[in-house]
Motif scaffolding. Structure first.
Motif, mmCIF file in Angstrom:
data_model
loop_
_atom_site.group_PDB
_atom_site.id
_atom_site.type_symbol
_atom_site.label_atom_id
_atom_site.label_comp_id
_atom_site.label_asym_id
_atom_site.label_seq_id
_atom_site.Cartn_x
_atom_site.Cartn_y
_atom_site.Cartn_z
ATOM 1 N N ASP A 169 45.174 14.309 17.128
ATOM 2 C CA ASP A 169 45.068 15.286 18.217
ATOM 3 C C ASP A 169 45.995 14.915 19.389
ATOM 4 O O ASP A 169 45.550 14.447 20.436
ATOM 5 C CB ASP A 169 43.605 15.385 18.679
ATOM 6 N N PRO A 210 47.831 16.978 21.366
ATOM 7 C CA PRO A 210 47.669 17.745 22.614
ATOM 8 C C PRO A 210 46.571 17.175 23.512
ATOM 9 O O PRO A 210 46.708 17.180 24.738
ATOM 10 C CB PRO A 210 47.301 19.159 22.123
ATOM 11 N N ALA A 211 45.511 16.654 22.925
ATOM 12 C CA ALA A 211 44.419 16.086 23.739
ATOM 13 C C ALA A 211 44.913 14.876 24.521
ATOM 14 O O ALA A 211 44.475 14.631 25.651
ATOM 15 C CB ALA A 211 43.248 15.688 22.834
ATOM 16 N N TYR A 236 48.042 14.444 25.644
ATOM 17 C CA TYR A 236 48.816 14.946 26.784
ATOM 18 C C TYR A 236 47.894 15.473 27.887
ATOM 19 O O TYR A 236 48.173 15.287 29.071
ATOM 20 C CB TYR A 236 49.817 16.022 26.329
ATOM 21 N N ASP A 237 46.792 16.114 27.497
ATOM 22 C CA ASP A 237 45.817 16.584 28.508
ATOM 23 C C ASP A 237 45.281 15.410 29.313
ATOM 24 O O ASP A 237 45.167 15.474 30.537
ATOM 25 C CB ASP A 237 44.614 17.259 27.812
ATOM 26 N N MET A 238 44.950 14.346 28.597
ATOM 27 C CA MET A 238 44.413 13.158 29.260
ATOM 28 C C MET A 238 45.453 12.577 30.231
ATOM 29 O O MET A 238 45.137 12.213 31.367
ATOM 30 C CB MET A 238 44.022 12.146 28.171
ATOM 31 N N LYS A 241 47.841 14.175 31.692
ATOM 32 C CA LYS A 241 48.024 15.108 32.819
ATOM 33 C C LYS A 241 46.909 14.893 33.847
ATOM 34 O O LYS A 241 47.173 14.765 35.044
ATOM 35 C CB LYS A 241 48.007 16.541 32.284
ATOM 36 N N ARG A 242 45.687 14.795 33.344
ATOM 37 C CA ARG A 242 44.555 14.565 34.268
ATOM 38 C C ARG A 242 44.720 13.225 34.987
ATOM 39 O O ARG A 242 44.511 13.116 36.191
ATOM 40 C CB ARG A 242 43.226 14.585 33.498
ATOM 41 N N GLU A 249 47.360 13.497 37.673
ATOM 42 C CA GLU A 249 46.880 14.235 38.858
ATOM 43 C C GLU A 249 46.005 13.342 39.739
ATOM 44 O O GLU A 249 46.154 13.308 40.964
ATOM 45 C CB GLU A 249 46.104 15.490 38.424
#
Ligand code: ATP
Ligand code: MG
Length: 363
Positions: A311, A313-314, A316-318, A320-321, A324
């Motif tokens: 996974d 994409p998951a 990259y989400d992590m 990104k968070r 931030e």
């Protein structure tokens, strides 16, 4: 006192055993110890670009590799903030101000920079960005108010440079920044793990690595061809343990229980070394032992990696968070820095009022 960790790696390749023993394994232990208020782990892509400016694709492709290696070693995004350096522009601004606090000759004396310049054959063509990366590293560390930087020995001059910048800044502009400390591995063999060729430290740029993601066969092959004692030709010859890479790796990875499991005829590493020194112990046997130990350590990491690879994409989400969240912290440090340096004109109502008053009274 608040205890905060900041550490990271350049996305110039997959992570290897040097990273693991020099910093990564320790980070996981510290993350799980509960002794730290915050743990920040940075993928240093902007720093990687200082000597890979013409190859941004290499840096881009390796961000996910480093993130996968982190997760498979046990870095837990619920406990540690993992972020990408270039996504925090505040770090550039901090570096820009810190540059005024460091002399060119001080950077020229940095032994790690000197070695790395030689290693990369830069000679007279040193990119300015590369030359000044110790300053940007000081920005990375101080932006997160880090007290503790777990790293290998090669990072010592960098942390010393960061400490000098902090002292200089605080003396000049008032108490603002936190002075960090390096946390070195407590096992001497892990300070600077040599490459499999026995030459310099294991380093992505030198191709002398055993990667955490190598297959079991690749690890065995690397161990089989590992540098030992070149004068130990026959099994019966006395051998040297110092500078013998296989024994350095055993110093780094071997524990008492490994003997019971894989080499019961020896009670401990000292006895194995003594036999090698006396003669009568062949390289093949020692290498087989090391191979078994490394396989045991690396198999769970490799297996967890396979799961995370399902996974992307998951991940990259992590990231990104994490980026931030990290940006908010860096922005608040930068606001403090600007205030201390007196470059916060628009929010400094006192400055505006005083100057208005002084001009009025001249009328
Ligand atoms: P590059 O060749 O791109 O500089 P590298 O292999 O030196 O890559 P870095 O990303 O520069 O890796 O280092 C990340 C962290 O791992 C640092 O804390 C560094 O001290 C540690 N480290 C790297 N190589 C070793 C090693 N051989 N032994 C112990 N620690 C190491
Ligand atoms: Mg390096």
């Amino acid at each position: 006192m608040t205890k905060i960790i900041l550490t990271g790696d350049r996305p110039t390749g997959r992570l290897h055993l040097g990273h693991y023993v020099g910093s990564l394994k320790r980070r996981v232990e510290l993350q799980n110890s509960g002794d730290f208020d915050k743990v920040y782990i940075m993928i240093a892509d902007a720093q990687a670009l200082t000597d890979n400016a013409d190859n941004p694709e290499k840096v881009r492709q390796n961000i996910i590799e480093v993130a996968l290696d982190y997760l498979s070693c046990g870095i837990d995004p619920a406990k540690s903030t993992i972020f990408i350096q270039s996504q925090i522009p505040e770090l550039c601004e901090l570096s820009f101000y810190y540059m005024n606090l460091v002399t060119v000759s001080r950077l020229q004396r940095n032994p790690t920079v000197k070695t790395e310049i030689k290693m990369r054959n830069f000679e007279a063509n040193i990119p300015v960005g590369f030359f000044t990366y110790p300053i940007s590293q000081a920005a990375d560390i101080t932006a997160f108010n880090a007290t503790t930087v777990p790293a290998g020995e090669d990072q010592e001059p960098m942390i010393e440079q960061a400490r000098e910048i902090v002292r200089r800044f605080n003396n000049t502009y008032g108490d603002t920044l936190v002075e960090p400390e390096i946390l070195l591995p407590d096992n001497a063999a892990c300070l600077r793990l040599p490459g499999t060729d026995g030459k310099a430290k294991m380093s992505k740029s030198l191709g002398n690595c055993i990667y955490l993601s190598d297959t079991a066969e690749e690890v065995s092959k690397r161990v089989k061809t590992m540098f030992t004692d070149p004068d130990h030709l026959r099994v019966s010859d006395p051998g040297k343990v110092e500078g013998n890479t296989v024994f350095t790796y055993l110093d780094a990875f071997c524990h008492a229980e490994h003997f019971g499991k894989y080499l019961p005829e020896y009670p401990n590493l000292d006895e194995l070394k003594a036999h090698y020194r006396r003669g009568g112990l062949g390289d093949v046997k020692v290498k087989k032992f090391l191979d078994a130990i490394l396989q045991e350590e690396l198999a769970p990491i490799r297996n967890r990696r396979k799961e995370y690879e399902q996974d992307i994409p998951a991940i990259y989400d992590m990231l990104k968070r994490g980026s931030e969240a990290a940006r908010e912290v860096a922005a608040s440090t930068l606001a403090r820095v600007r205030h201390s340096m007196r470059i916060d004109y628009f929010t400094d109502t006192q400055l505006i009022a005083e100057q208005a008053q002084s001009y009025k009274s001249q009328l």
